[in-house]
Design a protein around this motif. Structure first.
Motif, PDB file in Angstrom:
ATOM      1  N   ALA A   1     -65.045  26.770 -42.383  1.00 27.03           N
ATOM      2  CA  ALA A   1     -66.207  25.609 -41.976  1.00 27.03           C
ATOM      3  C   ALA A   1     -66.825  26.047 -40.557  1.00 27.03           C
ATOM      4  CB  ALA A   1     -65.714  24.228 -41.655  1.00 27.03           C
ATOM      5  N   PHE A   2     -66.292  26.997 -40.004  1.00 21.37           N
ATOM      6  CA  PHE A   2     -66.313  27.536 -38.693  1.00 21.37           C
ATOM      7  C   PHE A   2     -66.499  26.600 -37.492  1.00 21.37           C
ATOM      8  CE2 PHE A   2     -68.570  30.269 -41.437  1.00 21.37           C
ATOM      9  CZ  PHE A   2     -67.940  31.749 -41.072  1.00 21.37           C
ATOM     10  N   ASP A   3     -65.556  25.625 -37.625  1.00 23.08           N
ATOM     11  CA  ASP A   3     -65.370  24.497 -37.009  1.00 23.08           C
ATOM     12  C   ASP A   3     -64.337  24.624 -35.721  1.00 23.08           C
ATOM     13  OD1 ASP A   3     -65.039  21.783 -35.720  1.00 23.08           O
ATOM     14  OD2 ASP A   3     -65.137  20.824 -37.842  1.00 23.08           O
ATOM     15  N   GLU A   4     -64.958  25.104 -34.464  1.00 19.82           N
ATOM     16  CA  GLU A   4     -63.998  25.234 -33.523  1.00 19.82           C
ATOM     17  C   GLU A   4     -63.325  24.011 -33.036  1.00 19.82           C
ATOM     18  OE1 GLU A   4     -64.130  27.828 -29.246  1.00 19.82           O
ATOM     19  OE2 GLU A   4     -65.892  27.651 -30.609  1.00 19.82           O
ATOM     20  N   ILE A   5     -64.027  22.857 -33.034  1.00 19.22           N
ATOM     21  CA  ILE A   5     -63.545  21.595 -32.417  1.00 19.22           C
ATOM     22  C   ILE A   5     -62.223  21.290 -33.229  1.00 19.22           C
ATOM     23  CG2 ILE A   5     -63.799  19.080 -32.136  1.00 19.22           C
ATOM     24  CD1 ILE A   5     -66.603  19.823 -31.399  1.00 19.22           C
ATOM     25  N   GLN A   6     -62.578  21.195 -34.642  1.00 19.43           N
ATOM     26  CA  GLN A   6     -61.210  21.049 -35.547  1.00 19.43           C
ATOM     27  C   GLN A   6     -60.077  21.832 -35.359  1.00 19.43           C
ATOM     28  OE1 GLN A   6     -60.467  18.568 -37.003  1.00 19.43           O
ATOM     29  NE2 GLN A   6     -59.245  18.977 -39.152  1.00 19.43           N
ATOM     30  N   LEU A   7     -60.587  23.281 -35.290  1.00 17.68           N
ATOM     31  CA  LEU A   7     -59.499  24.197 -35.156  1.00 17.68           C
ATOM     32  C   LEU A   7     -58.632  24.285 -33.669  1.00 17.68           C
ATOM     33  CD1 LEU A   7     -58.291  26.963 -36.460  1.00 17.68           C
ATOM     34  CD2 LEU A   7     -60.192  28.169 -35.224  1.00 17.68           C
ATOM     35  N   GLU A   8     -59.336  23.660 -32.628  1.00 15.81           N
ATOM     36  CA  GLU A   8     -58.928  23.361 -31.482  1.00 15.81           C
ATOM     37  C   GLU A   8     -57.634  22.267 -31.835  1.00 15.81           C
ATOM     38  OE1 GLU A   8     -57.578  24.210 -28.250  1.00 15.81           O
ATOM     39  OE2 GLU A   8     -59.473  25.319 -28.384  1.00 15.81           O
ATOM     40  N   ARG A   9     -58.078  21.251 -32.381  1.00 16.58           N
ATOM     41  CA  ARG A   9     -57.234  20.085 -32.496  1.00 16.58           C
ATOM     42  C   ARG A   9     -56.016  20.533 -33.448  1.00 16.58           C
ATOM     43  NH1 ARG A   9     -56.055  16.444 -36.208  1.00 16.58           N
ATOM     44  NH2 ARG A   9     -57.255  17.591 -38.042  1.00 16.58           N
ATOM     45  N   ILE A  10     -56.220  21.287 -34.387  1.00 17.16           N
ATOM     46  CA  ILE A  10     -55.018  21.811 -35.433  1.00 17.16           C
ATOM     47  C   ILE A  10     -54.244  22.488 -34.460  1.00 17.16           C
ATOM     48  CG2 ILE A  10     -54.450  23.214 -37.400  1.00 17.16           C
ATOM     49  CD1 ILE A  10     -57.047  22.086 -38.527  1.00 17.16           C
ATOM     50  N   TYR A  11     -54.711  23.583 -33.685  1.00 18.05           N
ATOM     51  CA  TYR A  11     -54.067  24.567 -32.755  1.00 18.05           C
ATOM     52  C   TYR A  11     -52.961  23.662 -31.856  1.00 18.05           C
ATOM     53  CZ  TYR A  11     -53.618  27.929 -29.029  1.00 18.05           C
ATOM     54  OH  TYR A  11     -53.052  28.890 -28.054  1.00 18.05           O
ATOM     55  N   GLY A  12     -53.759  22.673 -31.178  1.00 17.03           N
ATOM     56  CA  GLY A  12     -52.622  21.794 -30.262  1.00 17.03           C
ATOM     57  C   GLY A  12     -51.595  21.223 -31.058  1.00 17.03           C
ATOM     58  N   GLN A  13     -51.870  20.477 -32.344  1.00 11.04           N
ATOM     59  CA  GLN A  13     -51.045  19.650 -33.026  1.00 11.04           C
ATOM     60  C   GLN A  13     -50.003  20.862 -33.498  1.00 11.04           C
ATOM     61  OE1 GLN A  13     -53.194  18.336 -36.325  1.00 11.04           O
ATOM     62  NE2 GLN A  13     -53.496  16.224 -35.213  1.00 11.04           N
ATOM     63  N   ILE A  14     -50.240  22.154 -33.702  1.00  3.66           N
ATOM     64  CA  ILE A  14     -49.140  23.217 -34.303  1.00  3.66           C
ATOM     65  C   ILE A  14     -48.134  23.305 -32.933  1.00  3.66           C
ATOM     66  CG2 ILE A  14     -48.592  25.438 -35.148  1.00  3.66           C
ATOM     67  CD1 ILE A  14     -51.301  25.288 -36.728  1.00  3.66           C
ATOM     68  N   PHE A  15     -48.858  23.384 -31.990  1.00  4.43           N
ATOM     69  CA  PHE A  15     -48.016  23.801 -30.618  1.00  4.43           C
ATOM     70  C   PHE A  15     -47.339  22.620 -30.223  1.00  4.43           C
ATOM     71  CE2 PHE A  15     -50.141  27.873 -29.522  1.00  4.43           C
ATOM     72  CZ  PHE A  15     -49.199  28.440 -29.060  1.00  4.43           C
ATOM     73  N   SER A  16     -47.403  21.309 -30.634  1.00  2.00           N
ATOM     74  CA  SER A  16     -46.576  20.226 -30.278  1.00  2.00           C
ATOM     75  C   SER A  16     -45.547  20.334 -31.217  1.00  2.00           C
ATOM     76  CB  SER A  16     -47.640  19.095 -30.271  1.00  2.00           C
ATOM     77  OG  SER A  16     -47.853  18.602 -31.620  1.00  2.00           O
ATOM     78  N   THR A  17     -45.532  20.941 -32.384  1.00  2.00           N
ATOM     79  CA  THR A  17     -44.509  20.843 -33.346  1.00  2.00           C
ATOM     80  C   THR A  17     -43.553  21.982 -33.368  1.00  2.00           C
ATOM     81  OG1 THR A  17     -46.137  19.686 -34.922  1.00  2.00           O
ATOM     82  CG2 THR A  17     -44.120  20.571 -35.720  1.00  2.00           C
ATOM     83  N   TYR A  18     -44.082  23.184 -33.149  1.00  2.00           N
ATOM     84  CA  TYR A  18     -43.149  24.316 -32.952  1.00  2.00           C
ATOM     85  C   TYR A  18     -43.263  25.218 -31.744  1.00  2.00           C
ATOM     86  CZ  TYR A  18     -42.846  23.761 -38.263  1.00  2.00           C
ATOM     87  OH  TYR A  18     -42.646  23.115 -39.337  1.00  2.00           O
TER      88      TYR A  18
ATOM     89  N   GLN B   1     -51.320  26.152 -42.262  1.00  2.00           N
ATOM     90  CA  GLN B   1     -52.272  27.461 -42.491  1.00  2.00           C
ATOM     91  C   GLN B   1     -53.379  27.008 -43.511  1.00  2.00           C
ATOM     92  OE1 GLN B   1     -49.220  30.090 -44.106  1.00  2.00           O
ATOM     93  NE2 GLN B   1     -48.661  31.138 -42.277  1.00  2.00           N
ATOM     94  N   GLN B   2     -53.187  26.070 -44.392  1.00  2.00           N
ATOM     95  CA  GLN B   2     -54.393  25.602 -45.149  1.00  2.00           C
ATOM     96  C   GLN B   2     -55.225  24.830 -44.390  1.00  2.00           C
ATOM     97  OE1 GLN B   2     -52.521  23.094 -48.046  1.00  2.00           O
ATOM     98  NE2 GLN B   2     -51.529  24.784 -49.354  1.00  2.00           N
ATOM     99  N   GLN B   3     -54.936  24.155 -43.359  1.00  2.00           N
ATOM    100  CA  GLN B   3     -55.742  23.329 -42.411  1.00  2.00           C
ATOM    101  C   GLN B   3     -56.522  24.393 -41.597  1.00  2.00           C
ATOM    102  OE1 GLN B   3     -54.167  19.843 -40.671  1.00  2.00           O
ATOM    103  NE2 GLN B   3     -52.346  19.970 -41.654  1.00  2.00           N
ATOM    104  N   VAL B   4     -55.613  25.402 -40.982  1.00  2.00           N
ATOM    105  CA  VAL B   4     -56.342  26.375 -40.158  1.00  2.00           C
ATOM    106  C   VAL B   4     -57.392  27.150 -41.013  1.00  2.00           C
ATOM    107  CG1 VAL B   4     -55.998  28.685 -39.142  1.00  2.00           C
ATOM    108  CG2 VAL B   4     -54.463  26.777 -38.686  1.00  2.00           C
ATOM    109  N   GLN B   5     -57.234  27.556 -42.185  1.00  2.00           N
ATOM    110  CA  GLN B   5     -58.154  28.213 -42.967  1.00  2.00           C
ATOM    111  C   GLN B   5     -59.279  27.320 -43.296  1.00  2.00           C
ATOM    112  OE1 GLN B   5     -55.490  29.109 -46.475  1.00  2.00           O
ATOM    113  NE2 GLN B   5     -55.570  31.425 -45.739  1.00  2.00           N
ATOM    114  N   ALA B   6     -59.191  26.036 -43.654  1.00  2.00           N
ATOM    115  CA  ALA B   6     -60.155  24.921 -43.789  1.00  2.00           C
ATOM    116  C   ALA B   6     -61.138  25.021 -42.522  1.00  2.00           C
ATOM    117  CB  ALA B   6     -59.641  23.830 -44.126  1.00  2.00           C
ATOM    118  N   ALA B   7     -60.365  25.006 -41.385  1.00  2.00           N
ATOM    119  CA  ALA B   7     -61.301  24.879 -40.206  1.00  2.00           C
ATOM    120  C   ALA B   7     -62.059  26.168 -40.184  1.00  2.00           C
ATOM    121  CB  ALA B   7     -60.450  24.660 -38.947  1.00  2.00           C
TER     122      ALA B   7
END
Length: 319
Positions: free
Chosen positions: A124-141, A115-121
């Motif tokens: 920063a309005f960083d959609e690329i970083q948010l997309e990367r984090i989104y994919g990593q979370i789905f690979s975990t849970y 959640q901290q990583q999501v909030q940081a992205a």
């Protein structure tokens, strides 16, 4: 490092509270609008919150505790008595399939890190970083954990912080990001016949993303789920169902049910040729009043909603 002193307790706390994820009671009161006396009463009288205690006995609250406080406020605003909220929160506690293997505090800590990583992205309005984090979370849970326990709590937190400068823009950015991704998943899950279950919202009873996420949960393992647009008129649902011919119509609501809701739903059910089901927070609150009727209650937890829907469609679960 600069420190803040809690006027009531004299406890010194780092000014970088959000990074530490532990908040003194005065800071929780500022963030939520609930005064310390009330917070203590919710803890002592009703057991609604269990903050961490320092060695000297001072209360420290995590972000999970703060979200729980906001959830309590939400139920109170909907007209639910404080004495009944504990039962609702206990019933709606997220399922932890690995709880017997991983201590709950470690699970929650991992959620908080994501959640901290999501909030940081988002900040920063960083959609690329948010997309990367989104994919990593789905690979975990699992899908239910990703949305219910990680992403949607951040979305709700941002929703409640729109009064601060930039808060509205951050929420809109994240809301749009999630709506796009959920819609993509819904399209992939529709299959060749997305008419077995149609899902709609009771007017003014939820936001679009909440409806979409609920539909995503309901679509797991089904032949297909079709989502009706927000604003669909209740009186015209018989016409919609007559044309689409679904096996079930699911109505979603996250609000306290109006006094006349059971009567309206029963009247609607009599005009339908398919099964009528209720999902969301309203489902939990109206379950007793709807007991014995033809209307099934699915609850609001993602895994439970999906399981109950399957059982209703298979005829293995009665109202």
């Amino acid at each position: 490092m600069p420190v803040l002193t809690d006027a009531a307790s004299g406890v010194q706390v780092s000014a970088s509270l959000e990074q530490q994820e532990l908040f003194p009671i005065r800071e929780v009161a500022r963030l939520t609008g609930v005064n310390p006396v009330t917070l203590r009463a919710w803890e002592r009288r009703h057991g609604l919150i269990v903050p961490t205690r320092t060695e000297s006995g001072h209360r420290l609250y995590s972000m999970t505790d703060i979200e729980r406080v906001r959830s309590i406020l939400g139920w109170i605003e909907r007209g639910v008595a404080v004495s009944k909220i504990g039962t609702i929160l206990a019933r709606s506690a997220p399922l932890q399939p690995l709880a017997h293997l991983i201590p709950n505090d470690l699970v929650q800590a991992d959620y908080a890190q994501w959640q901290q990583q999501v909030q940081a992205a988002v900040s920063a309005f960083d959609e690329i970083q948010l997309e990367r984090i989104y994919g990593q979370i789905f690979s975990t849970y699992s899908q239910a954990v990703v949305f219910q326990d990680i992403l949607m709590p951040v979305w709700k937190q941002l929703l409640h912080r729109q009064d601060r400068f930039g808060g509205s823009s951050e929420w809109l950015f994240f809301d749009g990001f999630l709506r796009d991704r959920v819609l993509q998943r819904l399209l992939l899950n529709r299959g060749t016949d997305p008419r077995r279950v149609i899902v709609g919202a009771l007017a003014g009873q939820c936001r679009e993303l909440e409806l979409l996420v609920a539909s995503l949960f309901l679509g797991v393992g089904q032949a297909g789920v079709r989502v009706l647009n927000i604003g669909q008129l209740l009186d015209e649902l018989p016409l919609v169902c007559e044309r689409i011919r679904p096996e079930a119509l699911v109505l979603f609501s996250n609000h306290l049910p109006a006094a006349d809701l059971p009567r309206r739903l029963n009247r609607l059910a009599m005009s339908l040729e398919c099964r009528l089901l209720l999902a969301g927070d309203a489902s939990d609150l109206a379950e007793e009043e709807l007991a014995g009727s033809s209307i099934g209650c699915l609850g609001h937890d993602g895994d439970v909603m999906c399981q109950r829907l399957k059982q209703f469609l298979a005829g293995n679960l009665d109202t």
